[in-house]
Design an enzyme around this catalytic site. Sequence first.
Site, PDB file in Angstrom:
ATOM      1  CG  ASP A 173     -17.860  -4.832 -37.812  1.00  0.00           C
ATOM      2  OD1 ASP A 173     -18.782  -4.915 -38.641  1.00  0.00           O
ATOM      3  OD2 ASP A 173     -18.032  -4.949 -36.587  1.00  0.00           O
ATOM      4  CD  GLU A 219     -23.318  -7.757 -36.629  1.00  0.00           C
ATOM      5  OE1 GLU A 219     -24.322  -8.308 -36.191  1.00  0.00           O
ATOM      6  OE2 GLU A 219     -22.186  -8.276 -36.564  1.00  0.00           O
TER       7      GLU A 219
HETATM    8 ZN   LIG Z   1     -22.073 -10.992 -38.787  1.00  0.00          ZN
END
Ligand SMILES: [Zn+2]
Length: 385
Positions: free
Chosen positions: A70, A135
Amino acid sequence: MAGLAERQTRFLADLIAIRSYTGQEGPAVERTLAELRAVGCDEVWRDSAGNALGRVGHGPRLLLYDAHLDTNEVADESEWPHPPLQPTVENGVMFGLGASDCKGGVAAIVYAAALLKALKLEGEFSVVVMGATLEEDAEGFALRSLVERDGLRPEAVLLAEATNLSLRRGQRGRCELRVRTTGRAAHASQPHLGESALLKMLPVIQALEAMNPGLPAHPVFGPSTQVVSLIEGPHTPNSVPSWCEVAVDRRMAPGESLASVLGGVQAVVGPLGASARVPDQPVRTHTGLALDGPSFFPGWFLEDGHPLLASGLAAGQALWGRAPEVGVWRFSTDGTYSAGAAGIPTLGLGPQEEQYVHAANDQVDLEKVRQAALFYALFPLFYVS
Ligand SMILES: [Zn+2]
């Protein structure tokens, strides 16, 4: 190996061209699974939280390589030298959204698996490569799901976040606290009938800020800090406010726990009539799974002489003729779960440079991506010997 280098570059370009904001990683996960199959992983799967996973080797000592798919969102496309989703190579550098955070790292660890297979490097180890999700918004949550829901138990974790090919041995932690006062509502024309939660909050804010000099300190990271960052109440300008809540952003030294942080704050604000809590962060995977959990991201630090750190230094020395520099990250990573919460020794090395992370000139040097893949392919040989 020229063939592998070209395939790695093509894979990275494909990843950059796929938009993969947090919670919308599905197409990038599918693309990563296809590459993990193409490079010959012994097993390729998507876990229950929707992370892309590939395993090479059959040895009992399991290493996990983690880099996230992501990206953060583009704020103003006009500031970008090239369109963010249009990978562009200039002088051996690839530009594009997520090049430095963290798709260059994904290309490095996937091609470490390719090298392990192509060179038939085998031993007492297995390596699982993880194209991780979630994340940017909730670091560690997808990794926690892999370990605790799906039962994968690595003995060590390597993170391919930005380090410019040096080693990272830790990070500060962070958490959000909410502190609340309550009063009694009354019409603003007769304030003596009410009790203002806002007025009760004033000494609480001062007390929270005054805690700073007494917070724990760490020899590497320095003192923990906290800031009152937000204040809220009822949106009724003609009433005595019946409640007031502030958010506190706390940056933590390794070793601080949810109980120690919350207990310390409660001990200060409780006598002033306020209560503290750590709120839950709502998290939903691209597969629709709810992974809500406390907004608490502990810090971590890998101590001197740890075999994981020694192996990283030895692998770098063998590859580059000098031991890599060792430092810590300013930002938070999936290591907050692996090392901070689960106690799994964790080390960082990535080809990307921190100066380009979340910047409009997002970029990664392709030679460094190749070097990082070599490091990750060699690493298990040093670690198990
Ligand atoms: Zn990162």
